[in-house]
Design an enzyme around this catalytic site. Sequence first.
Site, PDB file in Angstrom:
ATOM      1  CG  ASP A 161     -10.862 -11.651  52.430  1.00  0.00           C
ATOM      2  OD1 ASP A 161     -10.025 -10.859  51.984  1.00  0.00           O
ATOM      3  OD2 ASP A 161     -12.001 -11.794  51.941  1.00  0.00           O
ATOM      4  CB  ILE A 162     -15.787 -14.803  52.180  1.00  0.00           C
ATOM      5  CG1 ILE A 162     -16.588 -16.030  51.671  1.00  0.00           C
ATOM      6  CG2 ILE A 162     -16.188 -13.538  51.416  1.00  0.00           C
ATOM      7  CD1 ILE A 162     -18.065 -15.949  51.972  1.00  0.00           C
ATOM      8  CG  ASN A 171     -27.238  -3.289  47.092  1.00  0.00           C
ATOM      9  OD1 ASN A 171     -27.618  -3.361  45.935  1.00  0.00           O
ATOM     10  ND2 ASN A 171     -26.073  -2.763  47.423  1.00  0.00           N
ATOM     11  CB  VAL A 174     -18.902  -9.437  52.514  1.00  0.00           C
ATOM     12  CG1 VAL A 174     -20.392  -9.563  52.228  1.00  0.00           C
ATOM     13  CG2 VAL A 174     -18.145 -10.666  52.026  1.00  0.00           C
ATOM     14  CG  ASP A 175     -22.034  -6.029  47.395  1.00  0.00           C
ATOM     15  OD1 ASP A 175     -23.028  -5.296  47.305  1.00  0.00           O
ATOM     16  OD2 ASP A 175     -21.596  -6.697  46.451  1.00  0.00           O
ATOM     17  CB  SER A 184     -28.677  -9.559  57.481  1.00  0.00           C
ATOM     18  OG  SER A 184     -29.433  -9.511  56.287  1.00  0.00           O
ATOM     19  N   GLY A 207     -23.905  -7.052  59.195  1.00  0.00           N
ATOM     20  CA  GLY A 207     -23.079  -5.839  59.160  1.00  0.00           C
ATOM     21  C   GLY A 207     -23.951  -4.613  58.993  1.00  0.00           C
ATOM     22  CB  VAL A 208     -24.441  -2.418  56.044  1.00  0.00           C
ATOM     23  CG1 VAL A 208     -25.438  -1.395  55.571  1.00  0.00           C
ATOM     24  CG2 VAL A 208     -23.020  -1.945  55.817  1.00  0.00           C
TER      25      VAL A 208
HETATM   26  N1  APR Z   1     -15.037 -11.877  54.252  1.00  0.00           N
HETATM   27  C1  APR Z   1     -15.969 -12.418  55.085  1.00  0.00           C
HETATM   28  N2  APR Z   1     -16.866 -11.678  55.776  1.00  0.00           N
HETATM   29  C2  APR Z   1     -16.811 -10.331  55.608  1.00  0.00           C
HETATM   30  C3  APR Z   1     -15.870  -9.693  54.748  1.00  0.00           C
HETATM   31  C4  APR Z   1     -14.950 -10.526  54.065  1.00  0.00           C
HETATM   32  N3  APR Z   1     -14.028 -10.039  53.225  1.00  0.00           N
HETATM   33  N4  APR Z   1     -16.093  -8.343  54.808  1.00  0.00           N
HETATM   34  C5  APR Z   1     -17.108  -8.151  55.671  1.00  0.00           C
HETATM   35  N5  APR Z   1     -17.544  -9.340  56.161  1.00  0.00           N
HETATM   36  C6  APR Z   1     -18.611  -9.603  57.136  1.00  0.00           C
HETATM   37  C7  APR Z   1     -18.985  -8.481  58.056  1.00  0.00           C
HETATM   38  O1  APR Z   1     -18.055  -8.396  59.136  1.00  0.00           O
HETATM   39  C8  APR Z   1     -20.357  -8.946  58.512  1.00  0.00           C
HETATM   40  O2  APR Z   1     -20.259  -9.847  59.605  1.00  0.00           O
HETATM   41  O3  APR Z   1     -19.799  -9.865  56.408  1.00  0.00           O
HETATM   42  C9  APR Z   1     -20.906  -9.704  57.291  1.00  0.00           C
HETATM   43  C10 APR Z   1     -22.020  -9.003  56.528  1.00  0.00           C
HETATM   44  O4  APR Z   1     -21.825  -7.611  56.603  1.00  0.00           O
HETATM   45  P1  APR Z   1     -22.061  -6.643  55.324  1.00  0.00           P
HETATM   46  O5  APR Z   1     -21.022  -6.891  54.322  1.00  0.00           O
HETATM   47  O6  APR Z   1     -22.205  -5.252  55.876  1.00  0.00           O
HETATM   48  O7  APR Z   1     -23.452  -7.136  54.705  1.00  0.00           O
HETATM   49  P2  APR Z   1     -24.957  -6.895  55.207  1.00  0.00           P
HETATM   50  O8  APR Z   1     -25.027  -6.624  56.663  1.00  0.00           O
HETATM   51  O9  APR Z   1     -25.715  -8.047  54.649  1.00  0.00           O
HETATM   52  O10 APR Z   1     -25.377  -5.544  54.461  1.00  0.00           O
HETATM   53  C11 APR Z   1     -25.517  -5.591  53.061  1.00  0.00           C
HETATM   54  O11 APR Z   1     -24.078  -3.732  52.797  1.00  0.00           O
HETATM   55  O12 APR Z   1     -22.134  -3.746  51.639  1.00  0.00           O
HETATM   56  C12 APR Z   1     -23.449  -3.411  51.565  1.00  0.00           C
HETATM   57  O13 APR Z   1     -24.001  -3.647  49.245  1.00  0.00           O
HETATM   58  C13 APR Z   1     -24.179  -4.205  50.522  1.00  0.00           C
HETATM   59  O14 APR Z   1     -26.134  -2.842  50.686  1.00  0.00           O
HETATM   60  C14 APR Z   1     -25.585  -4.102  51.045  1.00  0.00           C
HETATM   61  C15 APR Z   1     -25.400  -4.162  52.549  1.00  0.00           C
END
Ligand code: APR
Length: 185
Positions: A14-15, A28, A37-38, A127, A129-130
């Site tokens: 967990d970062i 975003n 992670v945001d 990028s 994840g979502v």
């Molecule tokens: N620690 C480390 N990595 C994490 C954590 C955490 N606590 N939570 C999630 N992740 C990982 C996810 O598993 C994924 O591999 O972070 C990576 C990025 O995923 P997202 O958080 O969905 O980010 P992203 O794909 O860049 O999408 C950004 O999602 O949360 C919204 O506000 C954000 O609109 C923006 C979009």
Amino acid sequence: MATPLDRVRVVQGDITRLAVDAIVNAANQRLLGGGGVDGAIHRAAGPELLAACRALPEISPGVRCPTGESRITPGFRLPARYVIHTVGPVWAGGDRGEPEKLAACYRSALALAREHGLRRIAFPAISCGVYGYPPAQAARVAVATLAAELMKAEAIDEVLLVAFDEPMAQTLQAALDEARAEGDD
Ligand code: APR
């Protein structure tokens, strides 16, 4: 001879729990929090983080940080001193400049770290994840960009690539091992 990628390490976890100089947030363009992670970073940092983000100027309606750019705020209740918010590309098939925009995230985040004299920085898989970026392709972009940028950034001691789960950790490690092997040729 030491190569820049000797300063890059893959970790799983967990970062928000890392006591480094800066953790990078996959945000975003609004910079007002979100999921993934945001959301985790805002929850762990506390409400002051949202206030600090809200105080950042909008450069166009609803946009505080354009895709590929980064902004820095304090880390507040996080163990990390700073949060570097970056905005990755939304995956749209790969021919809309996604690799270049993703590379720009790593480049602009490292530039901010250097400007602030930071030595240890942790990145999530921006990028992946979502935003739907295929992890193996994103990992290759991340490692290639770090290799190039760390050449110029001797002051940065360590970059952590943080995977939230085992598959991502293996993907990141494979990309790092591949890049190191190429570097040895
Ligand atoms: N620690 C480390 N990595 C994490 C954590 C955490 N606590 N939570 C999630 N992740 C990982 C996810 O598993 C994924 O591999 O972070 C990576 C990025 O995923 P997202 O958080 O969905 O980010 P992203 O794909 O860049 O999408 C950004 O999602 O949360 C919204 O506000 C954000 O609109 C923006 C979009």
